[in-house]
Design a protein around this motif. Sequence first.
Motif: not given
Length: 124
Positions: A94-112
């Motif tokens: 899928d285009p990046f826009a479809s991945k963006e939400k999951a990636l944003l959550y992933a980055v936050i979980y990595i920071a946590i």
Amino acid sequence: MNRLNSDLGWLVLRVSTALMMLLAHGWGKLANFTTLLTKFPDPIRLGVPFSLTATVFAEVFCQAFIIIGFKTRWFAAISAVTMLVAAFVIHGNDPFASKEKALLYAVIYIAIFFSNGGKYSVKA
């Protein structure tokens, strides 16, 4: 910025992210578990029941533990992996826009994960 502000920031980030994941994504999967057994994706080829159960575990139960700050690193790591699978396997073509939400959550979980939940957590 003083330590109190930093600790409060981690608390807000941890609790709000986990609540959003639980309520917006996990709760619906848990509530419709039997219906989803016929149409849920199987991205890691271990069967739909396993994939759905693992996703519900990550999106509901891990979030509850992240909210209280219990074993935050473990549950944030599980959540990050789940979101990376969603981004790169489920939405891989899928285009990046479809991945963006999951990636944003992933980055936050990595920071946590690296913060270990901050000062205001159970920490066990």
